[in-house]
Scaffold this active site. Structure first.
Site, PDB file in Angstrom:
ATOM      1  N   LYS A  82       0.941  -1.187  -0.014  1.00 51.45           N
ATOM      2  CA  LYS A  82       0.111   0.052   0.165  1.00 51.45           C
ATOM      3  C   LYS A  82       0.862   1.202   0.151  1.00 51.45           C
ATOM      4  O   LYS A  82       0.301   2.183  -0.599  1.00 51.45           O
ATOM      5  CB  LYS A  82      -0.983  -0.063   1.304  1.00 51.45           C
ATOM      6  CG  LYS A  82      -2.110  -1.169   0.995  1.00 51.45           C
ATOM      7  CD  LYS A  82      -3.423  -0.914   1.971  1.00 51.45           C
ATOM      8  CE  LYS A  82      -4.243  -2.041   1.460  1.00 51.45           C
ATOM      9  NZ  LYS A  82      -4.626  -2.924   2.543  1.00 51.45           N
ATOM     10  N   LYS A 140      -6.281 -13.471  -7.601  1.00 50.57           N
ATOM     11  CA  LYS A 140      -7.275 -13.601  -6.801  1.00 50.57           C
ATOM     12  C   LYS A 140      -8.478 -12.819  -7.067  1.00 50.57           C
ATOM     13  O   LYS A 140      -8.015 -11.689  -8.031  1.00 50.57           O
ATOM     14  CB  LYS A 140      -6.869 -13.773  -5.395  1.00 50.57           C
ATOM     15  CG  LYS A 140      -6.506 -12.169  -5.029  1.00 50.57           C
ATOM     16  CD  LYS A 140      -6.642 -12.223  -3.325  1.00 50.57           C
ATOM     17  CE  LYS A 140      -6.763 -10.535  -2.943  1.00 50.57           C
ATOM     18  NZ  LYS A 140      -7.257 -10.449  -1.501  1.00 50.57           N
ATOM     19  N   LYS A 173     -11.164  -6.378  -4.741  1.00 51.49           N
ATOM     20  CA  LYS A 173     -11.814  -5.069  -5.186  1.00 51.49           C
ATOM     21  C   LYS A 173     -11.024  -4.316  -6.271  1.00 51.49           C
ATOM     22  O   LYS A 173     -11.123  -3.996  -7.092  1.00 51.49           O
ATOM     23  CB  LYS A 173     -12.000  -4.337  -3.959  1.00 51.49           C
ATOM     24  CG  LYS A 173     -13.359  -4.606  -3.355  1.00 51.49           C
ATOM     25  CD  LYS A 173     -13.482  -4.009  -2.022  1.00 51.49           C
ATOM     26  CE  LYS A 173     -13.554  -5.099  -0.885  1.00 51.49           C
ATOM     27  NZ  LYS A 173     -13.456  -4.738   0.478  1.00 51.49           N
TER      28      LYS A 173
HETATM   29  P1  ADP Z   1     -10.454  -7.116  -1.036  1.00 53.22           P
HETATM   30  O1  ADP Z   1      -9.022  -7.953  -1.039  1.00 53.22           O
HETATM   31  O2  ADP Z   1     -11.166  -7.250  -2.055  1.00 53.22           O
HETATM   32  O3  ADP Z   1     -10.088  -5.591  -0.824  1.00 53.22           O
HETATM   33  P2  ADP Z   1     -10.424  -7.103   1.975  1.00 53.22           P
HETATM   34  O4  ADP Z   1      -9.245  -7.080   1.914  1.00 53.22           O
HETATM   35  O5  ADP Z   1     -11.557  -6.225   2.362  1.00 53.22           O
HETATM   36  O6  ADP Z   1     -11.066  -7.563   0.258  1.00 53.22           O
HETATM   37  O7  ADP Z   1     -10.779  -8.716   2.691  1.00 53.22           O
HETATM   38  C1  ADP Z   1     -12.003  -9.065   3.532  1.00 53.22           C
HETATM   39  C2  ADP Z   1     -11.897 -10.479   3.825  1.00 53.22           C
HETATM   40  O8  ADP Z   1     -12.193 -11.236   2.919  1.00 53.22           O
HETATM   41  C3  ADP Z   1     -10.473 -10.932   4.514  1.00 53.22           C
HETATM   42  O9  ADP Z   1     -10.607 -11.958   5.475  1.00 53.22           O
HETATM   43  C4  ADP Z   1      -9.972 -11.719   3.319  1.00 53.22           C
HETATM   44  O10 ADP Z   1      -8.916 -12.741   3.700  1.00 53.22           O
HETATM   45  C5  ADP Z   1     -10.976 -12.138   2.431  1.00 53.22           C
HETATM   46  N1  ADP Z   1     -10.902 -12.329   1.158  1.00 53.22           N
HETATM   47  C6  ADP Z   1     -10.923 -11.180   0.316  1.00 53.22           C
HETATM   48  N2  ADP Z   1     -10.408 -11.695  -1.062  1.00 53.22           N
HETATM   49  C7  ADP Z   1     -10.350 -13.025  -1.073  1.00 53.22           C
HETATM   50  C8  ADP Z   1     -10.129 -14.198  -2.067  1.00 53.22           C
HETATM   51  N3  ADP Z   1      -9.939 -13.555  -3.093  1.00 53.22           N
HETATM   52  N4  ADP Z   1     -10.304 -15.258  -1.518  1.00 53.22           N
HETATM   53  C9  ADP Z   1     -10.459 -15.553  -0.121  1.00 53.22           C
HETATM   54  N5  ADP Z   1     -10.477 -14.852   0.702  1.00 53.22           N
HETATM   55  C10 ADP Z   1     -10.801 -13.590   0.382  1.00 53.22           C
END
Ligand code: ADP
Ligand code: TRP
Length: 354
Positions: free
Chosen positions: A114, A218, A221
């Protein structure tokens, strides 16, 4: 309720939830609420580390609350709250920071990623380069201190509730490791046994990683490759039908390419095992038709998301209900948080004269 193990998890308020969030976190929240003393929250203070527009932040908190509820988190079984409604967290964050090293925070992978983004520097740049720019004198290039101390705040979320289990996806494991380290350090520095060491929680033996539809990596967002829980039927079908595949197997039993494997991984999460097997067999004998596979996959994803989307729309508009849930949640979350904070203050020697 009191002798059950304590579970705590949260999701940052940065947008709507996608299938990655659902299988990595939210579906576990729902499954765990019968057997554990669960607390689930919306991390709005953590969202501030990437400076969102104030109006959007509030809407996002509401969206995710409605998504928790629509997916089946039950406010009578679990405590649902907003992080900023528990001011004890902010106070303990200040106190715990006195025991956290700048170096260990700077070495965290998510910080480096970040910080690179905030500085506008490329992925390949080495750590020394990032460090130089962080402490450099160009005031237009700044990495905010909240981002650096993100793991302290996350550790406090967990430790202030004395949680044992923290259901999160694979990407959060480093933060959990730091939380355990801070807990051990605090306990041993003051010679107390205040904090348990929290563990990740998964059904099955490994953390879930939901792939994107764009062929690699993966679902996330910032990757722009998400299927959202509240995507309308038409939008969702279109996204699945556009998913990247390959040119089709050329010979029997050849290894499955990454984009096709990604679709099968999604299918394993959403479809019946015999359907997944049927498509695996069809790949092996070269009779697979990707159009059929995608239609089936869209159908099965919709079976999971449609009831959530339908409930979401009702809940999202019910301000009175959402208000009741989070008010009750804040009360419950503050009960244990204020006890822990009082213990921490006492242990650290912060005592009142009056
Ligand atoms: P993003 O990666 O979309 O910004 P967040 O960081 O807000 O999502 O993640 C919120 C929760 O969802 C966390 O527990 C994270 O480990 C899980 N998570 C996010 N993307 C994935 C994914 N592609 N596979 C499994 N778990 C995920
Ligand atoms: N860092 C987590 C994420 O990005 C969100 C989070 C903040 C969290 N505090 C937490 C998760 C405490 C579990 C427990 O997804």
């Amino acid at each position: 309720m009191n002798d059950k193990e304590i579970v705590l998890s949260g999701i940052r308020a940065t947008g709507n939830l996608h299938l990655g969030n659902y299988y990595g976190a939210l579906s576990k929240f729902v499954k765990m609420q019968d057997d554990y003393d669960c607390l689930y929250f919306i991390a709005d203070l953590h969202a501030l580390t990437t400076t969102p527009d104030p109006n959007i932040l509030h809407e996002n908190v509401k969206n995710i609350l409605a998504e928790y509820l629509a997916a089946g988190v039950d406010p009578d079984k679990a405590t649902i709250f907003v992080q900023s409604d528990v001011p004890e967290i902010s106070e303990m964050y200040l106190l715990l920071n006195m025991h956290v090293g700048i170096g260990e925070l700077m070495r965290t992978t998510s910080f480096k990623d970040k910080a690179r983004k905030q500085l506008g520097i490329k992925n390949g740049s080495d750590d020394e380069d990032i460090e130089k720019q962080i402490i450099g004198t160009d005031s237009n290039k700044r990495v905010n201190a909240g981002l650096l101390t993100y793991p302290t705040l996350m550790a406090v979320d967990i430790l202030i509730q004395k949680a044992h289990k923290v259901p999160v996806g694979k990407d959060q494991e480093q933060h959990l490791e730091l939380t355990r380290r801070f807990a051990r350090r605090f306990n041993s520095f003051y010679g107390v046994d205040l904090f348990p060491e929290p563990q990740n929680f998964n059904f099955g033996d490994h953390a879930v990683k939901v792939p994107g539809l764009d062929g690699s990596g993966k679902m996330g967002k910032s990757e722009g490759n998400c299927i959202y829980l509240i995507d309308e039927e038409k939008v969702l079908r279109k996204k699945v039908m556009r998913a990247v595949t390959d040119e089709g197997p050329k010979e029997p039993n050849q290894p499955i390419s990454e984009p096709v494997q990604n679709l099968l991984t999604l299918m394993e999460l959403t479809s019946a095992p015999e359907i997944v097997q049927q498509y695996r067999d069809a790949y092996a004998d070269c009779s697979i038709r990707y159009g059929d596979l995608k239609k089936q996959l869209a159908e099965d994803i919709l079976k999971v998301t449609t009831p959530i989307r339908e409930r979401y729309n009702d809940i999202r508009n019910d301000d009175a209900f959402i208000g009741r849930v989070v008010r009750q949640g804040a009360e419950r979350a503050r009960e244990r948080a204020s006890k822990t904070l009082a213990e921490v203050r006492e242990i650290m020697g912060i005592r009142k004269f009056y």
